[in-house]
Design a protein around this motif. Structure first.
Motif, PDB file in Angstrom:
ATOM      1  N   LYS A 164      23.341 -60.084 -29.503  1.00  0.00           N
ATOM      2  CA  LYS A 164      22.566 -60.929 -28.603  1.00  0.00           C
ATOM      3  C   LYS A 164      21.149 -60.376 -28.476  1.00  0.00           C
ATOM      4  CE  LYS A 164      24.508 -58.685 -24.474  1.00  0.00           C
ATOM      5  NZ  LYS A 164      25.188 -58.940 -23.176  1.00  0.00           N
ATOM      6  N   LEU A 165      20.232 -61.286 -28.264  1.00  0.00           N
ATOM      7  CA  LEU A 165      18.811 -60.926 -28.217  1.00  0.00           C
ATOM      8  C   LEU A 165      18.517 -60.097 -26.969  1.00  0.00           C
ATOM      9  CD1 LEU A 165      15.903 -61.384 -29.397  1.00  0.00           C
ATOM     10  CD2 LEU A 165      15.757 -63.354 -27.858  1.00  0.00           C
TER      11      LEU A 165
ATOM     12  N   PHE B 239      17.749 -57.110 -31.367  1.00  0.00           N
ATOM     13  CA  PHE B 239      19.092 -57.549 -31.006  1.00  0.00           C
ATOM     14  C   PHE B 239      19.958 -56.335 -30.686  1.00  0.00           C
ATOM     15  CE2 PHE B 239      17.310 -60.905 -33.526  1.00  0.00           C
ATOM     16  CZ  PHE B 239      17.766 -62.082 -32.945  1.00  0.00           C
TER      17      PHE B 239
END
Length: 341
Positions: free
Chosen positions: A155-156, A138
């Protein structure tokens, strides 16, 4: 000299790899050339079948295709290589754009420190580690100051486990301390590694235990052999002592015989000549021996040294020898009156 040998081996390795590369490229070019010719001939054959060209034209086309060299294939391979490289660069650039929605991670661990703790130090190794264990990576929106943070927005990074992984994304975000892992995923990997390590340690321990058992059995066998050899050695020592005593005694007896014979032989003759009905006892023989020594005073000192006795007490061996030379004249028990010798 050793360094030169290493450099020579390295050069030979590079030369062999380059030669294999050229061989593969030549083979690939030849195969592609054959395929290109086959494609053109197949198209001309279809045109001939559909009456698009005449048979003479078809034969001319086939002859033209067969007469072409490998340059077309080389150009095609070169162009394809350039296109593949450009495409790969474009895909890497595209992979830098992340349209994944942000999520809130309840617990997140800073990427670099987390992997360093489990022994993965270099960035390249860290990238491979993520791919191996399919570990989601992430990118946080804010800097992670400590080793762990809670309720962080991130966020990934979707390309962390594929071939489009960008080293620049890793280096930039590691430097900014925004690259992180979900703590639960990280803990799962640690537990998996721990189980694998325990299994490996258990296997190694079993192997070591088997080795210890084998060594113990071998040691026990060697100890039994050693005990047997020790017993044999002790027996040999006893035998050697006994043998030495026997040999020593025999040597001393021979030495004594030469010295004592000068006194004993006249003594035995004298006792035989003066024998009466009364048999000689041990004290009689001892007295007669002392009397004979007085007749040969030069022998007294030597006999005292041999007998280790100032009183010149006859050793049992010589007493038996003298008695054995007087068969029927010695007493086997009791005492008889002292004879005048």
């Amino acid at each position: 000299m050793k360094k030169m040998n290493m450099l020579q081996r390295g050069f030979l390795q590079y030369f062999f790899a380059f030669f294999a590369y050229l061989l593969c490229m030549t083979g690939n070019t030849y195969i592609i050339s054959i395929l290109i010719k086959a494609v053109y001939i197949a198209k001309a054959d279809r045109q001939l079948a559909s009456n698009g060209i005449t048979n003479d034209v078809f034969l001319q086309v086939v002859q033209f295709v067969k007469n072409t060299d490998l340059s077309d294939a080389v150009i095609i391979i070169f162009v394809m290589g350039i296109l593949v490289a450009i495409t790969h660069k474009i895909m890497l650039k595209v992979a830098n754009f992340d349209f994944v929605q942000h999520v809130i991670l309840p617990r997140a661990v800073e990427f670099s420190n987390a992997l360093r703790k489990i022994g993965v130090l270099r960035p390249a190794d860290q990238m491979q580690f993520v791919k191996k264990y399919k570990l989601p990576v992430f990118i946080a929106t804010t800097e992670i100051l400590g080793d762990e943070i809670q309720n962080i927005k991130a966020k990934l990074y979707p390309f962390s486990r594929g071939n489009l992984t960008s080293s620049s994304v890793y280096s930039q975000n590691i430097g900014k301390r925004t690259l992180c892992l979900n703590a639960d995923d990280y803990q799962h990997v640690i537990e998996e590694q721990f189980q694998q390590s325990c299994l490996a340690d258990k296997t190694q321990l079993e192997a070591k235990n088997q080795e210890v058992v084998a060594l113990t059995c071998a040691l026990k066998t060697e100890m039994e052999k050693n005990d047997a050899l020790q017993r044999e050695n002790n027996e040999l020592k006893v035998q050697m002592k006994t043998f030495g005593a026997r040999v020593g005694k025999a040597v001393v007896t021979v030495r004594e015989a030469f010295v004592v014979a000068r006194v004993a032989l006249p003594l035995i003759e004298r006792l035989k000549q003066r024998a009466t009905a009364n048999k000689y006892t041990r004290p009689d023989i001892q007295s007669a021996f002392l009397a004979e020594v007085e007749r040969q005073p030069d022998m007294k000192g030597t006999l005292q040294e041999i007998f280790d006795s100032k009183e010149l007490t006859l050793p049992e061996a010589f007493m038996k020898a003298i008695r054995s030379e007087l068969p029927g004249l010695v007493s086997t028990g009791g005492r008889s009156p002292q004879k005048s010798i």
